[in-house]
Structures are given as C-alpha cells and as structure tokens.
Write a protein that holds these residues in place. Structure first.
Motif, PDB file in Angstrom:
ATOM      1  N   GLY A 137      99.096  90.558   2.450  1.00 22.69           N
ATOM      2  CA  GLY A 137      98.981  91.774   2.790  1.00 22.69           C
ATOM      3  C   GLY A 137      98.050  92.491   1.900  1.00 22.69           C
ATOM      4  O   GLY A 137      98.024  93.757   1.877  1.00 22.69           O
ATOM      5  N   GLY A 138      97.037  92.082   1.319  1.00 26.88           N
ATOM      6  CA  GLY A 138      95.862  92.230   0.611  1.00 26.88           C
ATOM      7  C   GLY A 138      94.970  93.444   0.848  1.00 26.88           C
ATOM      8  O   GLY A 138      94.428  94.195   0.303  1.00 26.88           O
ATOM      9  N   GLY A 139      94.759  93.276   2.264  1.00 26.80           N
ATOM     10  CA  GLY A 139      93.805  94.100   3.028  1.00 26.80           C
ATOM     11  C   GLY A 139      93.546  93.970   4.375  1.00 26.80           C
ATOM     12  O   GLY A 139      94.325  93.180   5.042  1.00 26.80           O
ATOM     13  N   ARG A 140      92.727  94.622   4.865  1.00 24.76           N
ATOM     14  CA  ARG A 140      92.445  94.613   6.359  1.00 24.76           C
ATOM     15  C   ARG A 140      91.677  93.547   6.911  1.00 24.76           C
ATOM     16  O   ARG A 140      91.437  93.530   7.980  1.00 24.76           O
ATOM     17  N   ASP A 141      90.885  92.875   5.838  1.00 20.50           N
ATOM     18  CA  ASP A 141      89.985  91.898   6.213  1.00 20.50           C
ATOM     19  C   ASP A 141      90.767  90.572   6.307  1.00 20.50           C
ATOM     20  O   ASP A 141      90.094  89.414   6.468  1.00 20.50           O
ATOM     21  N   LYS A 142      92.340  90.470   6.473  1.00 19.67           N
ATOM     22  CA  LYS A 142      93.080  89.200   6.671  1.00 19.67           C
ATOM     23  C   LYS A 142      94.021  89.096   7.806  1.00 19.67           C
ATOM     24  O   LYS A 142      94.442  90.542   8.274  1.00 19.67           O
ATOM     25  N   MET A 143      94.171  88.314   8.488  1.00 16.34           N
ATOM     26  CA  MET A 143      95.297  88.040   9.551  1.00 16.34           C
ATOM     27  C   MET A 143      96.641  87.212   8.898  1.00 16.34           C
ATOM     28  O   MET A 143      96.062  86.232   8.224  1.00 16.34           O
ATOM     29  N   THR A 144      97.631  87.745   9.129  1.00 12.93           N
ATOM     30  CA  THR A 144      98.667  87.119   8.520  1.00 12.93           C
ATOM     31  C   THR A 144      99.727  86.530   9.423  1.00 12.93           C
ATOM     32  O   THR A 144      99.713  86.893  10.852  1.00 12.93           O
ATOM     33  N   VAL A 145     100.614  85.581   8.982  1.00 15.10           N
ATOM     34  CA  VAL A 145     101.597  84.809   9.840  1.00 15.10           C
ATOM     35  C   VAL A 145     102.647  86.026  10.344  1.00 15.10           C
ATOM     36  O   VAL A 145     103.157  86.523   9.679  1.00 15.10           O
ATOM     37  N   PRO A 146     102.752  86.219  11.676  1.00 21.75           N
ATOM     38  CA  PRO A 146     103.744  87.243  12.016  1.00 21.75           C
ATOM     39  C   PRO A 146     105.300  86.883  12.056  1.00 21.75           C
ATOM     40  O   PRO A 146     106.111  87.481  12.102  1.00 21.75           O
ATOM     41  N   MET A 147     105.526  85.286  11.926  1.00 22.46           N
ATOM     42  CA  MET A 147     106.784  84.831  11.999  1.00 22.46           C
ATOM     43  C   MET A 147     106.606  83.381  11.619  1.00 22.46           C
ATOM     44  O   MET A 147     105.643  82.842  11.816  1.00 22.46           O
ATOM     45  N   PRO A 148     107.746  82.726  10.908  1.00 20.12           N
ATOM     46  CA  PRO A 148     107.565  81.384  10.567  1.00 20.12           C
ATOM     47  C   PRO A 148     107.430  80.544  11.433  1.00 20.12           C
ATOM     48  O   PRO A 148     108.016  80.676  12.787  1.00 20.12           O
ATOM     49  N   GLY A 149     106.839  79.361  11.515  1.00 18.67           N
ATOM     50  CA  GLY A 149     106.687  78.588  12.257  1.00 18.67           C
ATOM     51  C   GLY A 149     105.598  77.206  12.208  1.00 18.67           C
ATOM     52  O   GLY A 149     105.314  77.025  10.801  1.00 18.67           O
ATOM     53  N   VAL A 150     104.992  76.697  12.850  1.00 19.40           N
ATOM     54  CA  VAL A 150     104.148  75.552  12.858  1.00 19.40           C
ATOM     55  C   VAL A 150     102.913  75.942  13.704  1.00 19.40           C
ATOM     56  O   VAL A 150     102.667  76.273  14.802  1.00 19.40           O
ATOM     57  N   ILE A 151     101.606  75.840  12.979  1.00 10.46           N
ATOM     58  CA  ILE A 151     100.429  75.880  13.679  1.00 10.46           C
ATOM     59  C   ILE A 151     100.059  74.758  14.759  1.00 10.46           C
ATOM     60  O   ILE A 151     100.117  73.551  14.134  1.00 10.46           O
ATOM     61  N   GLN A 210     103.024  73.832   8.431  1.00  6.50           N
ATOM     62  CA  GLN A 210     104.263  74.811   8.424  1.00  6.50           C
ATOM     63  C   GLN A 210     103.854  76.127   7.743  1.00  6.50           C
ATOM     64  O   GLN A 210     103.098  75.999   6.772  1.00  6.50           O
ATOM     65  N   VAL A 211     104.237  77.358   8.257  1.00  6.17           N
ATOM     66  CA  VAL A 211     103.666  78.500   7.716  1.00  6.17           C
ATOM     67  C   VAL A 211     104.820  79.486   7.894  1.00  6.17           C
ATOM     68  O   VAL A 211     105.915  79.416   8.684  1.00  6.17           O
ATOM     69  N   LYS A 212     104.809  80.186   6.606  1.00  3.61           N
ATOM     70  CA  LYS A 212     105.916  81.278   6.344  1.00  3.61           C
ATOM     71  C   LYS A 212     105.543  82.799   6.795  1.00  3.61           C
ATOM     72  O   LYS A 212     104.006  82.895   6.698  1.00  3.61           O
ATOM     73  N   PHE A 213     106.297  83.551   7.009  1.00  6.27           N
ATOM     74  CA  PHE A 213     105.840  84.998   7.150  1.00  6.27           C
ATOM     75  C   PHE A 213     105.135  85.314   6.251  1.00  6.27           C
ATOM     76  O   PHE A 213     105.393  85.372   5.013  1.00  6.27           O
ATOM     77  N   GLY A 214     104.038  86.021   6.749  1.00  3.46           N
ATOM     78  CA  GLY A 214     103.327  86.842   5.676  1.00  3.46           C
ATOM     79  C   GLY A 214     101.929  86.001   5.019  1.00  3.46           C
ATOM     80  O   GLY A 214     101.194  86.722   4.350  1.00  3.46           O
ATOM     81  N   GLU A 215     102.137  84.847   5.265  1.00  2.91           N
ATOM     82  CA  GLU A 215     100.992  83.919   4.691  1.00  2.91           C
ATOM     83  C   GLU A 215      99.684  84.181   5.285  1.00  2.91           C
ATOM     84  O   GLU A 215      99.588  84.658   6.436  1.00  2.91           O
ATOM     85  N   THR A 216      98.754  84.264   4.517  1.00  6.91           N
ATOM     86  CA  THR A 216      97.233  84.382   5.113  1.00  6.91           C
ATOM     87  C   THR A 216      96.907  83.245   5.884  1.00  6.91           C
ATOM     88  O   THR A 216      96.918  82.040   5.488  1.00  6.91           O
ATOM     89  N   LEU A 217      96.517  83.747   7.171  1.00  5.62           N
ATOM     90  CA  LEU A 217      95.867  82.497   8.209  1.00  5.62           C
ATOM     91  C   LEU A 217      94.238  82.417   7.884  1.00  5.62           C
ATOM     92  O   LEU A 217      93.831  81.391   7.906  1.00  5.62           O
ATOM     93  N   VAL A 218      93.795  83.720   8.321  1.00  8.36           N
ATOM     94  CA  VAL A 218      92.460  83.801   8.419  1.00  8.36           C
ATOM     95  C   VAL A 218      92.009  84.971   7.721  1.00  8.36           C
ATOM     96  O   VAL A 218      92.589  86.129   7.585  1.00  8.36           O
ATOM     97  N   ARG A 219      90.536  84.725   7.153  1.00  4.11           N
ATOM     98  CA  ARG A 219      89.925  86.091   6.126  1.00  4.11           C
ATOM     99  C   ARG A 219      88.857  86.389   7.032  1.00  4.11           C
ATOM    100  O   ARG A 219      87.977  85.244   7.396  1.00  4.11           O
ATOM    101  N   PHE A 220      88.733  87.586   7.032  1.00  6.42           N
ATOM    102  CA  PHE A 220      87.091  87.889   7.900  1.00  6.42           C
ATOM    103  C   PHE A 220      86.386  88.538   6.919  1.00  6.42           C
ATOM    104  O   PHE A 220      86.576  89.011   5.925  1.00  6.42           O
ATOM    105  N   GLU A 221      84.952  88.380   7.250  1.00  9.21           N
ATOM    106  CA  GLU A 221      84.115  88.810   6.447  1.00  9.21           C
ATOM    107  C   GLU A 221      83.974  90.372   6.417  1.00  9.21           C
ATOM    108  O   GLU A 221      84.239  91.112   7.442  1.00  9.21           O
TER     109      GLU A 221
END
Length: 175
Positions: free
Chosen positions: A102-116, A163-174
């Motif tokens: 949740g550090g900033g607007r340049d990141k996309m986080t996991v909306p719910m726990p699951g598997v990529i 496996q990912v948990k809620f709130g983990e960072t998935l992607v960071r944008f420039e």
C-alpha cells in the motif's frame, strides 16, 4: 454474503451484498434484487489513517503511568486496526505499509488471497488502464487482474503458480 445497515434520508435500510463474480454483485435492498457491476475500485485498506490524538493529564506517578500507557508509535497501529484496516497494513509505519503493497499509487496489490495462474505482461511493457496483467485463482474462480492505470511495468514481484496473500505487491509501475 455481507449485510450492511445504512441510513438514507434518516431511514434505516438493510442491504445484503453477494459477490457473484469478480466484478459482479447481487444487491438486495427493501426486498428488491439488483445486479451491480463494479467498474472501478480503490482499495482504501491501504490509505493513510491519521489518528486523532487527545493529550491525557499526567498522573502523580508519571513513571508507573508511562509504563502502562501505549507508546505514541503504537497509536496509529491501534487506530488502523480499530477502523478495520487489513492486518498486513497495521504495523505502524511506512515500511509495514510498503511491505503490504500500500506504499503508493505506482503499485498494484493482491485484492484477495489465491494463486497466480498466469502473468500476461513483462517488465518494460507499456500498458493501458484495463489491460489484463495476470490471472488470479481465488476460491476456485479465475479473476483477471487488470492495470489500474496507464503506465510502464517497472517490476513484477510474482510468477505463475505462486501463492499470494491480500495486500502483497504484484506489479510496480514506473513513475
């Protein structure tokens, strides 16, 4: 299903919300069913929470009182938990928020726990808002995770099968 009690024009209403799909919800209010499609959302669980601080009077034995009182650095964590923020974001401080994604607007986080299941983009790829970046399987449903904004993918923090948990960072944008 979630049940909410809301007030509309000083009239109390009970609203039942059932998730039918990733972005489709069935809402019942006053016995009337309505299908609702979620076009966009902002996850406010990672928003900065500014607690209200009320100074206390100092007691006669300040040393004993200070030892039992919560530290000032604990106040934001306690306030965040009390206001329903995600446990991952309630560590008090920017480092815990950044680790939770949740550090900033340049990141996309996991909306719910699951598997990529799949990662459909690459570092350096230029994406537009709404482009599919990856597929997340959660509760035996495939959820297409889409770019929240236009940008260039700077980093990808996950791989297919992870496996990912809620709130983990998935992607960071420039920036």
């Amino acid at each position: 299903m979630r049940r909410y009690t809301i007030s509309v024009n000083n009239t109390s209403k009970v609203v039942d919300v059932e998730a039918v799909g990733a972005n489709l919800f069935r809402v019942q209010i006053d016995g009337r069913l309505v299908d609702v499609t979620l076009d966009d959302h902002r996850d406010l669980a990672h928003s900065a929470i500014t607690p209200a601080v009320t100074p206390r009077a100092v007691s006669a034995a300040p040393a004993a009182h200070t030892a039992s009182a919560p530290l000032a650095s604990d106040a934001p964590a306690a306030s965040a938990t009390a206001q329903g923020a995600a446990p991952a974001a309630s560590g008090g401080g920017p480092r815990a928020a950044a680790a939770a994604g949740g550090g900033g607007r340049d990141k996309m986080t996991v909306p719910m726990p699951g598997v990529i299941l799949t990662v459909d983009t690459a570092v350096g790829a230029s994406v537009k808002r709404g482009d599919s970046l990856m597929v997340l399987e959660a509760m035996k449903m495939k959820n297409e995770l889409k770019a929240p904004k236009d940008g260039v993918v700077a980093e990808i923090y996950v791989a297919a099968g992870q496996q990912v948990k809620f709130g983990e960072t998935l992607v960071r944008f420039e920036a």
